[in-house]
Design a protein around this motif. Structure first.
Motif: not given
Length: 724
Positions: A62, A65, A70-71
């Motif tokens: 987390e 990110l 974001q992924w």
């Protein structure tokens, strides 16, 4: 001697054992699940301890990110991550990430969506897939591929395979097709491995991971195996097959490491609790500036797995310890386990041993339950359970061997329950037969007490104080001469059935029917309180019942001929128990007390009265209506026996009519002892008074003066003693 019930019990028990053995041999899913849960519990009791090893997980967590967006990340960032790990000295870099689609964040792909873009311009823009492919080229990078049921793509194999023993090519789980990788990535990677942890397994818990997959012609290694191979610079896997069993694996050699595997090439995971020491955040690798020394030291020389623990990406698996962990950590734990040399294995002969133990333990329990005792069988079963658990645990704790204790324990429990249930069903049937048999001789209350008192009914002789009764039909020979045999039987059945009911109703035991006679006794096989009184009440009940039968002409003899009976009762010590042969016996009483009771019944004829009791019985019921009948010489006795006529119960004893008769009877006895001439007139007077008490006393007084010798030797205070 083996009974038929025991033979049947053994047959049924062995049938149950055979069924359970066959059930275990078929190994249904329920048993497999139970076995898996047992092995999980073992690992929870003694998990593999985490040790610092050259294996790390670079976690796209987390924090990463939040720092980099974001992924999925653009692949130029993956290239940067690869470059930095390589610069830190990672011995292998394995991606638990699929790179099947083009990078949608690549500038070339982004601008391709713009209308009327110049194609020449597009070609000059960078392509992230090419950047990433260039980054991994020449580096120890292993890429992962997934499994699919669509298409026919199969990835290239970067390593060779050598076999010893029979070919195990068809032993591993099947692969139908794989998810295609980007061609430039596929060609530049040093290794390719599948990332499936438990393909085809419906369980959410990952317990065993296939090290290889097969399409029937080629083997495909797992991500962890490829990472270990690349880290060692090895080029070939050496697989050991079983000497005489094709398509069976026993071990896999990767560089310097030999890994024991299951027959299908799976590694039993011996997991350690999840710990932060296993992870390095990707953020700390990608941050600008120098990497911290502790991170650099952790990466140098390590096999690095790159994956994600971010909750939204849903790559979460459950371990045998019950923990939910990122899937990438299990790939890392596989390599940790191999490096530590701590393996779990389930030998090929484990199934045979467990099946054999079920058969042997089951047969033993059946024999013990049937021929010895269910309690002994239970103790043996508990010992087997304890031994199975201890042996299974010791094998796991000290040798890493997995033996299932649950199936043998469960089978032994079912076998013992079945054999015990059958034995108790047979026992219950025998108890019902005993109840049915004794129900003809005992009252329901006595039966209940026998059934609920273990010591109430003992085999063999037992000396007890009994009250014994004999009942005989008067003039039976004359009656039987006038009747046909069937009519005699009908007469006896009617009479004896009616009379014997009073024995049962008063907690007595019917011993036997002897022709036209009844023998009964009280205070056996269990204690009966105040048994002389209950015997007396049974006799009085018989008197009333017979009077009613005669009045109703129940025997069909006509109103002019009444049936009479004589009843003799005596209280004393007798031997009571099962007597006879081993194969056929009768519960009866013997001894002098029984003989005296029989002689007292015979004396009823001489006394001309229907119910006589001995002095011992009379002393036990002093409040009943008793009248001294004299001391008679009974057959077989050297001394005379004092007898008493039973006029009635306590109610009759307290009546004014009996009190007056009793006073008159006492005077009569005194005169008979003194041979006074007034005895006859007193007897006539007593005869008149007796009619008001019970008509049966009339012939008693009509004969009393003719047997004055029965009163000669009696102590003068005897009658008053009984009256008091």
């Amino acid at each position: 001697m083996v009974t038929r019930a025991q033979q049947l019990g053994v047959v049924i028990g062995l049938a149950v054992v055979a069924a359970l053995t066959l059930l275990r041999a078929s190994d249904p899913q329920l048993l497999r699940q139970g076995r898996d849960v047992t092995f999980d519990e073992y690992q929870r009791l003694s998990p593999r301890a985490y040790e610092t090893m050259p294996v790390k997980v670079v976690d796209i967590d987390e924090a990463s990110l939040r720092a980099f967006g974001q992924w999925p990340w653009p692949r130029d960032r993956m290239a940067k991550l690869t470059d930095r790990l390589a610069q830190m000295g990672a011995s292998a870099i394995a991606f638990d990430i699929l790179f099947a689609e083009p990078d949608r964040l690549s500038p070339r792909n982004v601008l391709r969506q713009v209308p009327e873009i110049d194609p020449a311009l597009l070609e000059r823009l960078p392509d992230n897939d090419e950047v990433f492919a260039g980054s991994i080229a020449g580096k120890p990078v292993v890429l992962g591929f997934g499994l699919t049921n669509e298409g026919s793509y199969m990835p290239p194999v970067k390593a060779g395979f050598a076999f010893t023993g029979e070919s195990p090519i068809a032993a591993p789980p099947r692969i139908r097709a794989a998810t295609p990788l980007r061609p430039q990535l596929e060609s530049n990677a040093a290794g390719l491995g599948h990332i499936s942890l438990n393909p085809g397994d419906s369980s959410a818990v990952v317990r065993a991971v296939p090290l290889f997959l097969s399409d029937g012609e080629q083997l495909y290694p797992s991500l962890a195996m490829e990472a270990l191979r690349v880290a060692q610079g090895a080029s070939t896997y050496v697989l050991a097959g079983a000497p005489d069993l094709p398509d069976t694996l026993t071990a896999a050699k990767i560089g310097d490491f030999v890994v024991p595997v299951t027959a299908s090439g799976e590694l039993w995971l011996y997991v350690s609790p999840d710990t932060t020491e296993r992870y390095v955040s990707a953020r700390r690798i990608l941050e600008d500036g120098d990497v911290s020394p502790d991170v650099a030291a952790a990466i140098e020389g390590s096999i690095v797995f790159i994956g994600t623990s971010a909750a939204g990406l849903q790559d979460v698996r459950t371990t045998a310890l019950g923990q939910n962990v990122p899937g990438v950590s299990l790939h890392a734990q596989m390599v940790e386990q191999i490096l530590s040399g701590r393996y779990l294995s389930r030998p090929d002969w484990a199934n045979g041993l467990e099946i054999l133990s079920i058969a042997l333990a089951g047969c033993l329990l059946v024999l013990l339950t049937t021929f010895v005792s269910p309690v002994v069988a239970l103790a043996c079963g508990m010992a087997i359970t304890a031994m199975a658990l201890l042996a299974s645990w010791a094998a796991f704790a000290y040798a890493g061997l997995l033996f299932d204790p649950l199936a043998p324990i469960l089978a032994a429990s079912i076998t013992h329950f079945s054999a015990t249930a059958f034995r108790f069903l047979v026992t219950d049937r025998e108890r019902r037969e005993v109840r049915q048999a004794f129900g003809r001789y005992l009252s329901p209350s006595l039966l209940y007490r026998i059934e609920h008192n273990r010591n109430a009914l003992r085999l063999g002789g037992d000396d007890r104080e009994l009250t014994v009764m004999f009942v005989d039909v008067r003039n039976f020979t004359e009656i039987s001469e006038r009747l046909a045999p069937t009519d005699v039987v009908a007469f006896l059945n009617t009479l004896l059935d009616a009379l014997s009911r009073h024995v049962i109703a008063n907690e007595g035991t019917l011993d036997k029917f002897i022709g036209d006679s009844i023998m009964a006794f009280w205070n056996a096989p269990v204690d009966v309180a105040d048994h002389p009184r209950k015997a007396l009440r049974a006799a009085l009940g018989m008197r009333e019942t017979l009077a009613r039968l005669n009045a109703d002409d129940a025997f069909g003899f006509g109103a002019t001929q009444d049936v009479g009976i004589g009843i003799g009762i005596h209280t004393g010590l007798a031997c009571v128990g099962n007597m006879g042969a081993e194969t056929r016996f009768n519960y009866s009483a013997v001894g002098d007390t029984v003989n005296i009771a029989a002689r007292i019944e015979a004396a009823c004829k001489e006394v001309s009265f229907d119910i006589l009791v001995s002095e011992a019985t009379a002393q036990a019921v002093p409040d009943c209506a008793l009248l001294e009948a004299g001391a008679l010489g009974l057959k077989g006795k050297t001394t005379r026996t004092r007898l008493f006529a039973v006029a009635g119960d306590e109610g009759v004893s307290s009546s004014p009519a009996f009190a007056e008769l009793q006073r008159l009877h006492a005077r009569l006895v005194e005169n008979l002892r003194a041979r006074a001439s007034s005895s006859r007139s007193l007897a006539n007077a007593a005869k008149l008074k007796a009619a008001a008490v019970t008509p049966g006393l009339v012939p008693f007084y009509g004969r009393i003066t003719r047997r004055s010798e029965h009163f000669q030797d009696a102590p003068a205070d005897q009658a008053s003693h009984i009256a008091e």
